[in-house]
Design an enzyme around this catalytic site. Sequence first.
Site, PDB file in Angstrom:
ATOM      1  N   LYS A   1       8.348  40.802  44.530  1.00 41.25           N
ATOM      2  CA  LYS A   1       8.400  39.476  45.154  1.00 41.25           C
ATOM      3  C   LYS A   1       7.781  39.476  46.535  1.00 41.25           C
ATOM      4  O   LYS A   1       7.179  38.485  46.927  1.00 41.25           O
ATOM      5  CB  LYS A   1       9.796  38.874  45.124  1.00 41.25           C
ATOM      6  CG  LYS A   1      10.825  39.530  45.985  1.00 41.25           C
ATOM      7  CD  LYS A   1      12.176  38.866  45.778  1.00 41.25           C
ATOM      8  CE  LYS A   1      13.306  39.785  46.172  1.00 41.25           C
ATOM      9  NZ  LYS A   1      13.104  40.680  47.315  1.00 41.25           N
TER      10      LYS A   1
ATOM     11  N   ARG B   1       6.784  53.509  45.776  1.00 45.62           N
ATOM     12  CA  ARG B   1       6.517  52.845  47.038  1.00 45.62           C
ATOM     13  C   ARG B   1       6.854  53.736  48.239  1.00 45.62           C
ATOM     14  O   ARG B   1       6.175  53.695  49.258  1.00 45.62           O
ATOM     15  CB  ARG B   1       7.380  51.584  47.028  1.00 45.62           C
ATOM     16  CG  ARG B   1       7.204  50.626  48.093  1.00 45.62           C
ATOM     17  CD  ARG B   1       7.826  49.304  47.677  1.00 45.62           C
ATOM     18  NE  ARG B   1       9.290  49.339  47.738  1.00 45.62           N
ATOM     19  CZ  ARG B   1      10.048  48.264  47.558  1.00 45.62           C
ATOM     20  NH1 ARG B   1       9.505  47.116  47.289  1.00 45.62           N
ATOM     21  NH2 ARG B   1      11.355  48.354  47.641  1.00 45.62           N
TER      22      ARG B   1
ATOM     23  N   ARG C   1       9.339  53.797  50.555  1.00 46.85           N
ATOM     24  CA  ARG C   1       9.884  53.316  51.824  1.00 46.85           C
ATOM     25  C   ARG C   1      11.100  54.178  52.165  1.00 46.85           C
ATOM     26  O   ARG C   1      11.635  54.851  51.287  1.00 46.85           O
ATOM     27  CB  ARG C   1      10.326  51.853  51.604  1.00 46.85           C
ATOM     28  CG  ARG C   1      10.009  50.933  52.743  1.00 46.85           C
ATOM     29  CD  ARG C   1      10.145  49.493  52.294  1.00 46.85           C
ATOM     30  NE  ARG C   1      11.509  49.156  51.878  1.00 46.85           N
ATOM     31  CZ  ARG C   1      11.814  48.025  51.268  1.00 46.85           C
ATOM     32  NH1 ARG C   1      10.878  47.129  50.998  1.00 46.85           N
ATOM     33  NH2 ARG C   1      13.055  47.761  50.936  1.00 46.85           N
TER      34      ARG C   1
HETATM   35  P1  ADP Z   1      13.996  44.797  48.406  1.00 55.17           P
HETATM   36  O1  ADP Z   1      13.849  43.407  47.862  1.00 55.17           O
HETATM   37  O2  ADP Z   1      12.917  45.703  47.933  1.00 55.17           O
HETATM   38  O3  ADP Z   1      15.375  45.368  48.196  1.00 55.17           O
HETATM   39  P2  ADP Z   1      13.917  43.753  51.150  1.00 55.17           P
HETATM   40  O4  ADP Z   1      12.786  44.098  52.013  1.00 55.17           O
HETATM   41  O5  ADP Z   1      14.002  42.340  50.664  1.00 55.17           O
HETATM   42  O6  ADP Z   1      13.820  44.802  49.965  1.00 55.17           O
HETATM   43  O7  ADP Z   1      15.304  44.099  51.858  1.00 55.17           O
HETATM   44  C1  ADP Z   1      15.574  45.367  52.411  1.00 55.17           C
HETATM   45  C2  ADP Z   1      17.015  45.420  52.931  1.00 55.17           C
HETATM   46  O8  ADP Z   1      17.195  44.453  53.985  1.00 55.17           O
HETATM   47  C3  ADP Z   1      18.102  45.089  51.915  1.00 55.17           C
HETATM   48  O9  ADP Z   1      18.461  46.197  51.133  1.00 55.17           O
HETATM   49  C4  ADP Z   1      19.238  44.599  52.836  1.00 55.17           C
HETATM   50  O10 ADP Z   1      19.932  45.677  53.427  1.00 55.17           O
HETATM   51  C5  ADP Z   1      18.507  43.872  53.948  1.00 55.17           C
HETATM   52  N1  ADP Z   1      18.387  42.409  53.679  1.00 55.17           N
HETATM   53  C6  ADP Z   1      17.239  41.713  53.460  1.00 55.17           C
HETATM   54  N2  ADP Z   1      17.485  40.417  53.244  1.00 55.17           N
HETATM   55  C7  ADP Z   1      18.835  40.259  53.320  1.00 55.17           C
HETATM   56  C8  ADP Z   1      19.740  39.172  53.176  1.00 55.17           C
HETATM   57  N3  ADP Z   1      19.302  37.934  52.892  1.00 55.17           N
HETATM   58  N4  ADP Z   1      21.058  39.407  53.325  1.00 55.17           N
HETATM   59  C9  ADP Z   1      21.532  40.617  53.609  1.00 55.17           C
HETATM   60  N5  ADP Z   1      20.755  41.695  53.753  1.00 55.17           N
HETATM   61  C10 ADP Z   1      19.419  41.541  53.605  1.00 55.17           C
END
Ligand code: ADP
Length: 182
Positions: free
Chosen positions: A14, A128, A130
């Site tokens: 996404k 990936r 990360r």
């Molecule tokens: P992915 O979709 O690959 O898990 P993201 O980059 O969207 O990675 O998110 C990485 C981390 O950031 C999540 O595992 C969480 O800890 C935090 N995070 C991101 N967006 C939110 C949210 N809306 N609420 C709570 N934590 C969030």
Amino acid sequence: MPRLIFLGAPGAGKGTQAKLTADLCSIPHISTGDILRAAVANQTPLGIQAKSYMDRGDLVPDQLVVALIQERLNNADAQDGWILDGFPRNVLQAEFLDSLLNQIEQPYDYVVNLEVPDDVLASRMLERGRTDDTEEVIHNRLKVYREQTSPLIDFYTKRKKLAVVDGNQLVEKVTMDLKKLI
Ligand code: ADP
């Protein structure tokens, strides 16, 4: 310009697709994950509070992300369309978003759910590399997704706002399907 919310499990692609679609429409790509990672890297108060949750693959406390998104949506560049990527991630955040968008009179157009089978998700994340993409943390992020985020599929289906896109195709093909939708 469109206002879209991107849903999908971690590894569904996404982030990639939200960025491509946002560039195509010249609207901001608002990724809570990217904003939080930048805050961690810069050791801001938000980053310092968020880091341990992110390292474990847990959700960062709602009050932090909700404040972040409210501030971001108030920015001048977000007044004529946006794509939200990674927010909302649980029902409480979705309810908050509904009331915020009502208040600022910016309803979203629809919610895109990128569907990818479970076994593909984990292998994509491992590729990936990360720092929060270790096997143990990936396992927890998928669990958190199933328990807290996937109920949003129902939440938005009930509101007749959900559009499903097959995320298990070539990146270009997914982008084309999304383009058709917009
Ligand atoms: P992915 O979709 O690959 O898990 P993201 O980059 O969207 O990675 O998110 C990485 C981390 O950031 C999540 O595992 C969480 O800890 C935090 N995070 C991101 N967006 C939110 C949210 N809306 N609420 C709570 N934590 C969030």
